[in-house]
Design a protein around this motif. Structure first.
Motif, PDB file in Angstrom:
ATOM      1  N   ASN A 935       0.796  -1.222   0.000  1.00 13.06           N
ATOM      2  CA  ASN A 935       0.000   0.000   0.000  1.00 13.06           C
ATOM      3  C   ASN A 935       0.831   1.275   0.000  1.00 13.06           C
ATOM      4  O   ASN A 935       0.380   2.315  -0.487  1.00 13.06           O
ATOM      5  N   LEU A 936       2.044   1.203   0.525  1.00 17.35           N
ATOM      6  CA  LEU A 936       2.826   2.419   0.747  1.00 17.35           C
ATOM      7  C   LEU A 936       3.992   2.584  -0.212  1.00 17.35           C
ATOM      8  O   LEU A 936       4.595   3.655  -0.268  1.00 17.35           O
ATOM      9  N   SER A 937       4.320   1.563  -0.980  1.00 15.27           N
ATOM     10  CA  SER A 937       5.379   1.686  -1.990  1.00 15.27           C
ATOM     11  C   SER A 937       4.799   2.246  -3.278  1.00 15.27           C
ATOM     12  O   SER A 937       4.897   1.652  -4.360  1.00 15.27           O
ATOM     13  N   VAL A 938       4.193   3.415  -3.152  1.00 14.08           N
ATOM     14  CA  VAL A 938       3.512   4.054  -4.282  1.00 14.08           C
ATOM     15  C   VAL A 938       3.882   5.529  -4.301  1.00 14.08           C
ATOM     16  O   VAL A 938       4.475   6.060  -3.360  1.00 14.08           O
ATOM     17  N   MET A 939       3.537   6.184  -5.381  1.00 11.11           N
ATOM     18  CA  MET A 939       3.770   7.623  -5.482  1.00 11.11           C
ATOM     19  C   MET A 939       3.017   8.340  -4.369  1.00 11.11           C
ATOM     20  O   MET A 939       1.859   8.042  -4.084  1.00 11.11           O
ATOM     21  N   ALA A 940       3.717   9.278  -3.728  1.00 12.88           N
ATOM     22  CA  ALA A 940       3.101  10.073  -2.663  1.00 12.88           C
ATOM     23  C   ALA A 940       3.155  11.542  -3.066  1.00 12.88           C
ATOM     24  O   ALA A 940       3.953  11.946  -3.912  1.00 12.88           O
ATOM     25  N   SER A 941       2.303  12.348  -2.464  1.00 11.06           N
ATOM     26  CA  SER A 941       2.308  13.776  -2.769  1.00 11.06           C
ATOM     27  C   SER A 941       2.166  14.583  -1.483  1.00 11.06           C
ATOM     28  O   SER A 941       1.491  14.163  -0.535  1.00 11.06           O
ATOM     29  N   VAL A 942       2.838  15.743  -1.472  1.00 10.04           N
ATOM     30  CA  VAL A 942       2.810  16.656  -0.329  1.00 10.04           C
ATOM     31  C   VAL A 942       2.382  18.030  -0.834  1.00 10.04           C
ATOM     32  O   VAL A 942       2.993  18.574  -1.762  1.00 10.04           O
ATOM     33  N   ASN A 943       1.359  18.576  -0.222  1.00  9.93           N
ATOM     34  CA  ASN A 943       0.860  19.901  -0.583  1.00  9.93           C
ATOM     35  C   ASN A 943       1.565  20.936   0.298  1.00  9.93           C
ATOM     36  O   ASN A 943       1.306  21.023   1.500  1.00  9.93           O
ATOM     37  N   LEU A 944       2.472  21.708  -0.290  1.00 14.57           N
ATOM     38  CA  LEU A 944       3.250  22.661   0.492  1.00 14.57           C
ATOM     39  C   LEU A 944       2.395  23.801   1.026  1.00 14.57           C
ATOM     40  O   LEU A 944       2.706  24.371   2.080  1.00 14.57           O
ATOM     41  N   LYS A 945       1.334  24.152   0.333  1.00 17.49           N
ATOM     42  CA  LYS A 945       0.452  25.204   0.840  1.00 17.49           C
ATOM     43  C   LYS A 945      -0.186  24.772   2.156  1.00 17.49           C
ATOM     44  O   LYS A 945      -0.305  25.572   3.093  1.00 17.49           O
ATOM     45  N   LYS A 946      -0.583  23.524   2.212  1.00 15.61           N
ATOM     46  CA  LYS A 946      -1.200  23.024   3.444  1.00 15.61           C
ATOM     47  C   LYS A 946      -0.149  22.741   4.516  1.00 15.61           C
ATOM     48  O   LYS A 946      -0.410  22.912   5.707  1.00 15.61           O
ATOM     49  N   LEU A 947       1.016  22.305   4.081  1.00 21.96           N
ATOM     50  CA  LEU A 947       2.085  22.025   5.048  1.00 21.96           C
ATOM     51  C   LEU A 947       2.481  23.302   5.771  1.00 21.96           C
ATOM     52  O   LEU A 947       2.662  23.308   6.995  1.00 21.96           O
ATOM     53  N   PHE A 948       2.640  24.385   5.016  1.00 24.90           N
ATOM     54  CA  PHE A 948       3.009  25.673   5.606  1.00 24.90           C
ATOM     55  C   PHE A 948       1.781  26.572   5.669  1.00 24.90           C
ATOM     56  O   PHE A 948       1.753  27.655   5.086  1.00 24.90           O
ATOM     57  N   LYS A 949       0.802  26.129   6.382  1.00 25.38           N
ATOM     58  CA  LYS A 949      -0.484  26.821   6.448  1.00 25.38           C
ATOM     59  C   LYS A 949      -0.295  28.267   6.912  1.00 25.38           C
ATOM     60  O   LYS A 949       0.338  28.530   7.922  1.00 25.38           O
ATOM     61  N   GLY A 950      -0.849  29.194   6.133  1.00 23.94           N
ATOM     62  CA  GLY A 950      -0.783  30.596   6.508  1.00 23.94           C
ATOM     63  C   GLY A 950       0.506  31.289   6.140  1.00 23.94           C
ATOM     64  O   GLY A 950       0.681  32.478   6.431  1.00 23.94           O
ATOM     65  N   ASN A 951       1.425  30.597   5.497  1.00 22.81           N
ATOM     66  CA  ASN A 951       2.704  31.168   5.096  1.00 22.81           C
ATOM     67  C   ASN A 951       2.803  31.124   3.577  1.00 22.81           C
ATOM     68  O   ASN A 951       2.762  30.050   2.983  1.00 22.81           O
ATOM     69  N   LYS A 952       2.949  32.273   2.960  1.00 23.52           N
ATOM     70  CA  LYS A 952       2.987  32.328   1.506  1.00 23.52           C
ATOM     71  C   LYS A 952       4.384  32.025   0.985  1.00 23.52           C
ATOM     72  O   LYS A 952       5.357  32.666   1.355  1.00 23.52           O
ATOM     73  N   ILE A 953       4.464  31.037   0.101  1.00 22.39           N
ATOM     74  CA  ILE A 953       5.724  30.703  -0.568  1.00 22.39           C
ATOM     75  C   ILE A 953       5.806  31.538  -1.834  1.00 22.39           C
ATOM     76  O   ILE A 953       5.018  31.377  -2.761  1.00 22.39           O
TER      77      ILE A 953
END
Length: 1022
Positions: A935-953
């Motif tokens: 189940n976990l040896s698959v493509m994963a994704s990370v949303n940086l907007k949500k990771l750094f909530k309230g901080n504009k990149i």
């Protein structure tokens, strides 16, 4: 008659000398301008020095040249004289590696010298290779530490010289890891990797088959994208056979080319050089070979080397049989690439390493386990401290930073530091540097906690009123905050920080003096807690090591561990309150205790109140039946302790067991003094079973209600040596599993590699050391499996491990040896600690973790728990008067992601760091290999907007692993190599480029992606 003969001989010599005197002695302008000549054997002369950042002397002693009674070495002289030598001839070249030394030297130079060195770098006369702060080890280092120390060096070189190192140069580490090949070579943009130390049998075969140079594919998950051209030197990293050493005190014959002097030897020395070149050419491919002209701490008087190399280039090229010239590994690599050869493919790694019969360098996997543990603890702390440094913008303000700790950790990754193969006074120096670094980082972390707790109420970093303290020695029950404050009319505030990207549900333990306490969560609700008596062995440790560490003996001792469950959000903290009471809190449970009866029979044999159950067989010591109600796994496990007697080298074979080499001379089982447990404690949160194996081996087995693995805490030492026998202590776990000689060990905490006992994939192994030759380094752990189950062991520091019999695994926990093994350190591995003028062997306390899972389901436990071991919850302590309300001035829980987002289960954030130029370094790592978990040896994704909530990149750039070049640029510039019998497989799937508007990062199995981010500012969104 004899006198007449001597007269004729003298007359002959006089005439010869007279003839020579008729030859004019003139200035010789040596032609050093040669380059590659097509159609000839090209000999690349690479002048270099190998400078250990600590080994026989400390790093600073090596730099300034002090303590020369141990070793005559001064790196300052090397760099000073290198500058002078390069000035004299624009064709001369030199390579340098260790940035810890170079940066010390660079700080002391005038602008004029700096400008000169920059010109050398720009012209190619001086080339920096590897580029890390040190030449790190490859067996006992964690991959995050490898990245961090290399990044420190690479970013310095980028800032000062605008260069990117292109070559890996791991010439001295004692074996080589797959992670070094794909992560610290291919992923940093290296075109090639060079080293020398591989097994002597492997080396012999590679010479015979011309496979000293290969394409190394270190990652099955990253496949061909992980390939790196790899060169193995045929004779260590020194000049070739033929006597080519030219330090001022070396004994090799120099090129004497003055016809007016005796001992004219140009032709003889040219013949020596050509013979060495032809010999090396016969064991490699293409018409290019490399001569590594240097070794440890050479070029202290660089002119003595370059004078001879100038002559060799001049006269060898006049001779014409071969062509030679000043070169660098980069030039050599490009020449190999241009030859259009196809190269053999190498997979897995180069462990274990042996340099001869009975000489397996597998002891250092465990040597100095206390130092190894200290390094690992501070490595995880450094990761968390950098997060807090960023999130509180501490680097932008005056005050403590993480820099000192980062520098100290970088030094300790050296291949004679974390390995435990340095002299004792050098190990002490490393520990001192770590302590200094920790002290400064601790101040930063304390200030950060105060700021985060108060910032919602308007406090700034410099005007917080709350003081948080930390307890580095809590592992030996020493925590002044929890011991004193509970008896002074105040309540203890515990802030628990989680540096991982997912919510942590865990149990923490705090030493307390009284069982009359209650624990409340961040909302003020009383929660369940458990009181457990502190074992006498732990208190003994406290008495010894607190005095050794602080210089004082505490006036009071805690009596209990207070254990309670915590829940902490990702990249955030939760607060808990411990209040003394006149009577036991309603949810504070004192552990039920069971001790052996007078007849030696325990009244309880089963522990575990959750899914995990352990049923002990009291007739067999530490043997138990492991069962998991959720997975229906059942396994009988017998644990034992034993020690290998260290070979003393006193017989016909002088090879001893020592800091480097593991050479056992028989085994001795350590039978428990009593077969039943010393004590059993049961409660609502965890159960503990205490064992006293001997007075110097004790352990506690823990089963937590909400966890499905076993935690084992061990105390080993002082290892007795009254019998004059060195000992190497191991613990074994034996099962009925049918493992067919196969087991799996990690590579620097990253990939797992299949091992087969008594077997090597690259050559037909001839075995003489069936134990030492089957040992491998562990940083994360190891596992075995059969047709139905997997048994996994995870460790809290680098140690050695193996599976000597089917169904069995063993860990080496401690070593104490009485003989030097002859590998250079010239000191036995006999560590002691002195308190009150009494010295005894080092005691090592540590933990390992055991789980038995259905086949195919163990990876999730190994990866998740492995992350939690590396990054434990960070505890900080404050106080408040009973009756006041903490929430009037503090927030009690906080998350960077605002509690609305967490990282996927197969992704870890392994770097979040504020850089001096205002950018933010971010690394995200996929934790699983291809095919490791369904189940976990698959493509994963990370949303940086949500990771750094309230901080504009406002800016994002993907870079190489060490953040010194753009990822696209690195991929474009890397050399592509042909492979023999290429399989034609397509490259691996990798995450797509990041869209700057979406800011979603994709990660394929085992992929690590590195970014430089620009924020307006970074803070928590309250």
């Amino acid at each position: 008659m004899a006198s007449l003969s001597r007269l004729f001989l003298l007359l002959f010599l006089f005439l010869v000398h007279l003839r020579r005197c008729t030859v004019d002695a003139v200035y010789i302008a040596y032609n050093t301008s040669a380059g590659i000549v097509e159609g000839k054997l090209n000999v690349h002369l690479v002048p270099h020095t190998h400078d250990d950042v600590g080994w026989l002397k400390t790093v600073d002693q090596y730099y300034v040249g002090s303590n020369n009674s141990i070793q005559g070495a001064c790196v300052q002289n090397v760099l000073d004289s290198m500058v002078q030598a390069l000035m004299e001839d624009k064709n001369r070249k030199f390579i340098y590696v260790e940035q810890a030394f170079f940066q010390r030297w660079w700080r002391q130079q005038s602008n004029a010298v700096k400008d000169l060195v920059r010109r050398f770098v720009k012209s190619g006369q001086l080339e920096f290779i590897n580029g890390g702060m040190c030449m790190h080890d490859e067996a006992t280092v964690h991959y995050i530490d490898m990245m961090d120390q290399t990044t420190l060096g690479h970013r310095f070189l980028k800032v000062e010289f605008e260069i990117v190192p292109k070559i890996g140069w791991q010439i001295d580490p004692f074996g080589h890891s797959a992670v070094q090949a794909y992560l610290l070579s291919a992923e940093v943009g290296f075109d090639a990797l060079y080293f020398s130390r591989i097994d002597y049998q492997d080396l012999t075969k590679r010479k015979d088959t011309k496979t000293l140079e290969v394409i190394w594919r270190g990652s099955k998950s990253l496949s061909s994208s992980s390939d790196v051209f790899t060169g193995i030197f045929p004779k260590d990293y020194e000049p070739p056979p033929g006597d080519f050493y030219f330090e001022v005190d070396d004994t090799s014959p120099v090129v004497q080319d003055d016809p007016l002097l005796f001992d004219y030897n140009v032709l003889e020395r040219v013949n020596d050089f050509v013979a060495a070149a032809v010999s090396q050419a016969n064991i490699t491919r293409s018409n290019h070979i490399m001569f590594t002209m240097g070794t440890d701490f050479r070029y202290q008087y660089a002119k003595s080397w370059f004078r001879q190399l100038d002559k060799f280039i001049h006269y060898v090229n006049l001779d014409g049989r071969v062509n030679t010239f000043y070169s660098t590994p980069s030039i050599y690599t490009k020449a190999k690439h241009a030859s259009n050869e196809s190269w053999p493919l190498k997979t897995d790694d180069f462990f274990p390493y042996a340099d001869g019969l009975n000489r397996y360098w597998t002891g250092y996997f465990t040597s100095r386990p206390a130092l190894k543990g200290y390094i690992r603890v501070l490595s995880g702390y450094y990761l968390a401290a950098r997060q807090l440094e960023l999130l509180t913008s501490s680097r932008n303000k005056k005050g403590p930073t993480t820099d000192s700790l980062g520098d100290a950790l970088a030094l300790t990754q050296h291949h004679d530091a974390v390995t435990g193969t340095e002299k004792q006074h050098v190990a002490n120096d490393y520990a001192k540097r770590l302590a200094i670094g920790y002290t400064e980082a601790e101040r930063l972390v304390g200030k950060s906690h105060s700021y985060l707790a108060e910032s919602a109420f308007g406090s700034g970093l410099s005007n917080t009123s709350t003081k948080f303290e930390q307890c580095l020695l809590i592992n030996v029950t020493y925590c002044p905050s929890s011991e004193l404050h509970l008896s002074s009319g105040k309540r203890l505030v515990v802030l628990v920080y989680n540096s991982l990207g997912w919510n942590r549900e865990d149990v923490i333990r705090i030493p307390v003096a009284s069982e009359l306490v209650l624990v409340q969560d961040h909302e003020g609700t009383e929660i369940e807690s458990q009181i457990i008596p502190i074992a006498n062995a732990s208190l003994d440790l406290r008495r010894t090591y607190v005095k050794a560490y602080t210089g004082n003996s505490p006036s009071m001792e805690p009596k209990f561990w207070l254990a309670f469950s915590v829940s902490v959000p990702p990249f955030g903290f939760s607060t808990y309150f411990i209040t003394p009471t006149k009577e036991k809190g309603s949810k504070a449970i004192i552990s039920d205790s069971y001790v052996p009866q007078e007849n030696g029979i325990s009244t309880i044999r089963e522990v575990g109140s959750g899914n995990l159950r352990l049923k002990f067989d009291t007739e067999k010591g530490i043997s138990y039946h492991y069962s998991n109600r959720r997975t229906s796994v059942n396994s009988s496990i017998e644990q034992s302790y034993l020690y290998y007697k260290g070979f003393d080298g006193s017989k016909t074979d002088t090879q001893s067991s020592g800091a480097y080499v593991f050479r056992p001379n028989g085994t001795v089982s350590v039978a428990p003094e009593i077969k039943t447990p010393l004590a059993v404690y049961k409660g609502p949160i965890l159960d503990e079973v205490h064992f006293k194996i001997t007075p110097w081996i004790q352990q506690i087995v823990r089963a937590y209600k909400k966890k499905e693995h076993v935690e084992v805490e061990y105390i080993v030492g002082p290892i007795p040596i009254d019998d004059k026998v060195g000992k190497e202590v191991v613990t074994q776990f034996s099962t009925f599993m049918e493992t067919n000689k196969t087991f799996y060990t990690d590579s620097n905490g990253r990939d797992f590699i299949k091992r087969i006992r008594d077997f090597r994939s690259d050559w037909e192994l001839k075995f003489h050391e069936p134990v030492a030759g089957n040992y491998y380094p562990l940083n994360l752990g190891m596992f075995i499996k059969d047709k139905s189950t997997e048994l996994s062991l995870l460790v809290d520091r680098a140690i050695g491990g193996s599976s000597i019999l089917d169904g069995q695994v063993e860990l080496m926990l401690h070593r104490r040896l009485l003989h030097d093994d002859g590998k250079g350190v010239d000191e036995s591995l006999n560590e002691t600690v002195c308190v009150n003028d009494k010295c005894d062997g080092v005691i090592v306390q540590g933990k390992f973790y055991l789980s038995v899972d259905p086949l195919g389901e163990g990876a999730r436990w190994r990866r998740t728990t492995g992350q939690e071991i590396y990054s434990p919850l960070l505890l900080a302590f404050s106080e408040e008067e009973i009756g006041t309300k903490w929430t009037d001035k503090h927030i009690t829980t906080l998350s960077l992601t605002g509690n609305s987002y967490k990282l996927p289960d197969n992704v870890a954030l392994i770097t979040l760091q504020s850089l001096e130029d205002g950018s933010v370094l971010l690394r995200l790592a996929h934790l699983y290999e291809v095919g490791e978990d369904k189940n976990l040896s698959v493509m994963a994704s990370v949303n940086l907007k949500k990771l750094f909530k309230g901080n504009k990149i406002r800016g994002i750039k993907e870079t190489s692993l060490t953040a010194n070049q753009g990822r696209d640029e690195m991929e474009k510039n890397r050399l592509k190599w042909r492979i023999e019998g290429s399989d034609g497989l397509e490259g691996p799937v990798r995450g797509r480029p990041v869209d700057s508007s979406e800011l979603v990062v994709e990660l394929a199995p085992m992929e690590i992606r590195t970014f430089l981010l620009l924020f307006d500012s970074v803070s928590y969104d309250f």
